[in-house]
Design a protein around this motif. Sequence first.
Motif, short mmCIF file in Angstrom:
data_model
loop_
_atom_site.label_atom_id
_atom_site.label_comp_id
_atom_site.label_asym_id
_atom_site.label_seq_id
_atom_site.Cartn_x
_atom_site.Cartn_y
_atom_site.Cartn_z
N GLN A 184 0.66 -1.28 0.13
CA GLN A 184 0.07 -0.06 -0.04
C GLN A 184 0.81 1.34 0.03
O GLN A 184 1.74 1.24 0.57
N ILE B 84 -0.01 5.17 0.81
CA ILE B 84 -1.09 6.14 1.41
C ILE B 84 -0.33 7.74 1.49
O ILE B 84 0.71 7.63 2.00
N TYR C 136 -0.39 11.42 2.58
CA TYR C 136 -0.95 12.38 3.84
C TYR C 136 -0.45 13.82 3.64
O TYR C 136 0.80 13.97 2.77
N ASP C 137 -1.03 14.62 4.19
CA ASP C 137 -0.64 15.96 4.21
C ASP C 137 0.69 16.15 5.15
O ASP C 137 0.68 15.53 6.30
N TYR D 38 -5.05 12.11 6.31
CA TYR D 38 -5.07 11.24 5.16
C TYR D 38 -5.65 12.07 3.92
O TYR D 38 -6.56 12.66 3.76
N LYS D 39 -5.00 12.00 2.70
CA LYS D 39 -5.28 12.41 1.52
C LYS D 39 -6.07 11.41 0.39
O LYS D 39 -6.85 11.64 -0.07
N LYS D 40 -5.10 10.34 0.47
CA LYS D 40 -5.43 9.56 -0.82
C LYS D 40 -5.08 8.02 -0.65
O LYS D 40 -3.56 8.24 -0.42
N MET D 41 -5.44 6.94 -1.03
CA MET D 41 -4.87 5.57 -1.12
C MET D 41 -4.46 5.60 -2.54
O MET D 41 -5.26 5.43 -3.42
N TYR E 290 3.20 16.07 -0.45
CA TYR E 290 2.78 15.24 0.72
C TYR E 290 3.92 14.11 1.15
O TYR E 290 5.14 14.16 0.82
N GLU F 261 8.51 6.00 5.27
CA GLU F 261 7.76 7.20 4.99
C GLU F 261 8.73 8.16 4.05
O GLU F 261 9.64 8.21 4.15
#
Length: 109
Positions: free
Chosen positions: A44, A46, A48-49, A55-58, A85, A102
């Motif tokens: 996955q 994912i 994030y801001d 959370y913004k989008k998968m 992001y 990350e």
Amino acid sequence: MPYLFINQTADSPKAAGFEFLLKPFSEEAYMYRFYLSEDAKKVQAILYDPDTLVYKKMLLDLEDVSQGMNEGKIDKKDVPAPGKYRLLFMVQTENGSLESDEIPVEIGS
């Protein structure tokens, strides 16, 4: 007679080299690429801001991913607005362990 016993394995990363960029010669698609050192049940990515960690989008949700280089494309309409992001890249291995990394990502206009 010489011999060698190995009783431990190296703690190497399961995924490396994640890339996400506008597909060459295309204005409508992005491409991704990453390397897995072993087969994975799930991968996955994912978004994030980076400031609020909201959370913004998968971006990716892949199952039964093979060892080696993995590549694909994502339509531009499925990618969030241009900006900076944080991407959480997670790999669940066949034995059930979960590894994550990350990565800062910038989506251009």
